[in-house]
Design an enzyme around this catalytic site. Structure first.
Site, short mmCIF file in Angstrom:
data_model
loop_
_atom_site.label_atom_id
_atom_site.label_comp_id
_atom_site.label_asym_id
_atom_site.label_seq_id
_atom_site.Cartn_x
_atom_site.Cartn_y
_atom_site.Cartn_z
N TYR A 139 -0.11 2.74 -1.58
CA TYR A 139 -0.28 3.04 0.11
C TYR A 139 -1.96 3.08 0.45
O TYR A 139 -2.71 3.99 -0.24
CB TYR A 139 0.98 4.35 0.44
CG TYR A 139 -0.16 4.34 1.94
CD1 TYR A 139 0.90 4.50 3.04
CD2 TYR A 139 -1.29 5.61 2.19
CE1 TYR A 139 0.28 4.83 3.99
CE2 TYR A 139 -1.46 5.91 3.15
CZ TYR A 139 -1.03 5.43 4.38
OH TYR A 139 -1.37 5.80 5.78
N GLU A 196 -4.19 0.83 8.61
CA GLU A 196 -2.90 1.81 6.76
C GLU A 196 -2.38 0.20 7.05
O GLU A 196 -1.93 -0.99 7.94
CB GLU A 196 -1.88 1.95 7.82
CG GLU A 196 -0.88 2.43 6.92
CD GLU A 196 0.36 3.34 7.62
OE1 GLU A 196 0.01 4.76 7.91
OE2 GLU A 196 1.07 2.76 8.21
#
Ligand code: ADP
Ligand code: MG
Length: 387
Positions: free
Chosen positions: A109, A198
């Site tokens: 992530y 993101e």
């Protein structure tokens, strides 16, 4: 402003972040053509909506044959996808992105956000990327590595390395590639005035390459004027038509769930108005700030946008006359109500510059307007009227 995954990936590519080539389509037949063109023997069909959590909601499907590409495209296009981010009403899928499926060795992530409580940019990375990142953050927060930047702690290659080691990378080549992606995402974040950037998952493939398999970019609306390339990416189907219409007229409008329409000048006063409605057990139908220099036309537009919302049972107009005079507002309100003749109660509270003149205009108008003496009185009257 939000954009789709495929648009976000195009921007990542402009900043040298590795992505898979892919194409979007609105028809299952085209989906097959795209898969053939991309080559390979397995593909991913991805719904394009402004919401995360698509995988868990059936909006991301793996196809192992061209027939499956068509079947999945057919089932995803036109579906109402419901995820934690869409609300119960869900979102209609109009487009799908077709990409090759890759062999994933690990999902990481990577995210950059404006940390509003610190007023600083925070870079977040985790070794546990993928569809369960929310539960990782909740259950094992130690697996989320964060670095907060500041003027005395600006981005440097050291930070990329710190995060790479933090997520457990050891191989020098991998650390180099992961750090480069962090640096490029940070450059994109700053260059385009993002509020969120993101990549989840950022995967390590079996070929030892990192790839951004998903991307979410969110932009600061107030900076869009500097980025016409980003502004053109707006998808009107994803936005509330009322919010778009309000924006065009220079009004800040956000639709909410309640039944008391609010027309207020100034964001702070609008927040206070919503709070006091809640305090008296009512529920606001919207946030609407007409701004400090609203014209009669803008007040009229605001009223008509509020009235186009069928949930609204009463309207509370709360104006503090400073630069914007109460008489101008009163004229706007009277003009709007004459034209729109609403069947629901309208409560008006005016305070400040030319207040008496404003009240006189309302009283002389012959319209059915409930006037209030102060904010609390206005809120109580609105809550009662909405019942
Ligand atoms: P969302 O976050 O909305 O659920 P993602 O694009 O992150 O959607 O996809 C969900 C999951 O599907 C990813 O975590 C990844 O495991 C898998 N996935 C997505 N794209 C691909 C791809 N091109 N090849 C292989 N797996 C993929
Ligand atoms: Mg994702």
């Amino acid at each position: 402003m939000n954009i789709h995954e495929y648009q976000a990936k195009n921007l990542l590519a402009q900043f040298n972040i590795p992505i898979l080539s892919g194409e979007i389509t609105e028809t299952p037949t085209n989906a097959i053509d795209i898969a053939k063109k991309l080559g390979g023997d397995k593909w991913v069909i991805k719904s394009q909506v402004h919401a995360g959590g698509r995988g868990k909601a059936g909006g991301i499907k793996l196809a192992k044959t061209l027939d499956e590409v068509r079947e999945h495209a057919q089932s995803i296009i036109g579906m109402k996808i419901v995820t934690a981010q869409t609300g119960a009403q869900g979102k209609l899928v109009r487009k799908v992105l077709i990409e090759k499926a890759v062999d994933i060795s690990h999902e990481y992530y990577l995210g950059i956000v404006l940390n509003r409580s610190l007023g600083k940019i925070t870079i977040i990375a985790s070794s546990e990327g993928g569809m369960d990142i929310e539960s990782v953050a909740h259950n094992t927060p130690e697996k989320i590595i964060q670095v907060t930047l500041s003027p005395s702690y600006e981005y440097s290659s050291f930070i990329g390395k710190k995060l790479s080691y933090g997520v457990g990378l050891k191989d020098e080549d991998q650390v180099k590639k992961f750090s480069a992606i962090i640096e490029n995402l940070y450059k994109l974040y700053c260059a385009k005035d993002c509020s969120i950037a993101e990549i989840n998952p950022l995967v390590l493939t079996k070929n030892n390459d990192f790839l951004a398999l998903d991307a979410k970019l969110n932009f600061d609306d107030n900076a869009l004027i500097l980025h016409p390339d980003v502004a053109t990416l707006l998808d009107p189907f994803e936005e509330s038509s009322k919010e778009l219409e309000a924006n065009k007229s220079g009004l800040s409008y956000i639709e909410l769930d309640g039944n008391i329409g609010c027309l207020v000048n100034g964001a702070g006063l609008a927040m206070a108005t919503m709070d006091i409605i809640k305090l008296h057990n009512g529920s606001p139908a919207n946030f609407l700030d007409v701004g400090g220099s609203a014209t009669t036309e803008m007040v009229k537009k605001g009223c008509s946008i509020i009235l186009s919302d069928s949930k609204v049972r009463a309207i509370l107009i709360n104006i503090f006359g400073g630069i914007m005079r109460c008489d101008v507002v009163a004229e706007g309100v009277v003009a709007a109500l004459r034209e729109l003749s609403p069947s629901i109660p309208v409560i008006v509270r005016l305070e400040g510059t030319n207040m008496s003149l404003g009240k006189k205009i309302l009283n002389d108008s012959g319209l059915k307007i409930i006037t209030a003496n102060d904010l609390e009185d206005a809120a109580i009257k609105a809550v009662t009227a909405a019942k």
